[in-house]
Design an enzyme around this catalytic site. Structure first.
Site, short mmCIF file in Angstrom:
data_model
loop_
_atom_site.label_atom_id
_atom_site.label_comp_id
_atom_site.label_asym_id
_atom_site.label_seq_id
_atom_site.Cartn_x
_atom_site.Cartn_y
_atom_site.Cartn_z
CG ASP A 4 -2.64 1.70 1.74
OD1 ASP A 4 -2.91 2.42 2.72
OD2 ASP A 4 -2.50 2.15 0.58
CG ASP B 199 -4.35 -4.38 -3.01
OD1 ASP B 199 -4.36 -4.78 -4.20
OD2 ASP B 199 -4.72 -3.24 -2.69
#
Length: 279
Positions: free
Chosen positions: A211, A194
């Site tokens: 993240d 991502d």
């Protein structure tokens, strides 16, 4: 002197984060209510008893799966405390990434178990990247739905996202991010999955990737599709910023180039087996 009761511990912790709970209103107060349930408070209290943190100050980012808070240890040094929400909606979003990860085979049960596994997954991904000397926050501790890690920023604010920064040399920064993709695959044996301008921070002109909870191991069945997506996202962003981007196939050739030996792969397999035994 007898050990403090559960209720006494809980009351103590509520006092310690009282400033956070009483100076926030509206959306911020709702956010506090979503993450500071009793189980989470006791996990934070455990961090305090272990001397890992002294205070939780204020939220520095709010994400889909959790919030990150500015915290400090007993010396006043800054830390980032990520607390994953335990709501049903969060569980539905993360379950597929936990169930599909070869390191978490057999994870079943209620949403709490999946959220705990998700937090552990991000911690272990950070460890892999950090041990491979790649630019991610240093992982410090993980327990239940809480992850404690290095704070990226200065005394005034967290480091800005890549999307918000005016780059002096877009091509140079692009090359660094591409190196992260290649070395992440080859050395950490992970694909972020991502990667974008939203989860890359710029600290002192250098990119730091955050993240990484959804990052999958390179042997995941569609890891190469995730790799394609990361490359496409990064090429799109940097091309718009005027960088000289590299053909995706050339980047993948670097990722898939034969290694001298498989010693590192075996090391990671051994590490994962040991961690699974501990769990």
């Amino acid at each position: 002197m007898p050990a403090p009761s559960y209720e006494e511990q809980y009351a103590y912790l509520e006092k310690r984060i009282d400033a956070l709970k009483t100076t926030r209103t509206g959306d911020e107060h709702q956010t506090e209510g979503e993450v500071f349930d009793r189980k989470t408070l006791m996990t934070i209290y455990d961090f305090m008893k272990r001397g890992l943190i002294d205070k939780v100050h204020y939220p520095i980012s709010t994400g889909k799966e959790g919030n990150v808070f500015y915290a400090t240890n007993e010396d006043g040094d800054p830390l980032a405390l990520k607390i994953y929400r335990t709501s049903t909606s969060t569980f539905k979003k993360v379950a597929k990434y936990v169930e599909g990860d070869p390191r978490f085979k057999g994870t079943t049960g209620n949403r709490w178990k999946f959220i705990y596994a998700w937090a552990a997954k991000e911690f272990r991904n950070l460890q892999r990247y950090y041990d491979s000397e790649l630019p991610v926050p240093e992982p410090i501790a993980n327990s239940q739905n809480c992850l404690l890690m290095e704070y990226i920023g200065d005394e005034t604010s967290p480091a800005p996202q890549l999307r918000s920064v005016e780059l002096d040399d877009p091509t140079d920064t692009y090359d660094e991010v591409v190196s992260f993709i290649i070395d992440g695959w080859r050395d950490a044996h992970l694909v972020h999955g991502d990667l974008s301008e939203y989860n890359i921070l710029m600290e002192d002109g250098e990119p730091v990737v955050i993240d990484v909870g959804q990052a999958m191991t390179a042997d995941f069945f569609n890891a190469k599709e995730l790799l394609d997506r990361d490359i496409a996202n990064i090429n799109r962003f940097f091309k718009n910023r005027g960088a000289d981007v590299v053909d995706p196939e050339k980047i993948k050739e670097e990722c898939f180039a034969p290694e001298d030996d498989d010693e590192e792969d075996e090391d990671y397999e051994d590490d994962d087996e040991e961690e699974d035994d501990e769990e």
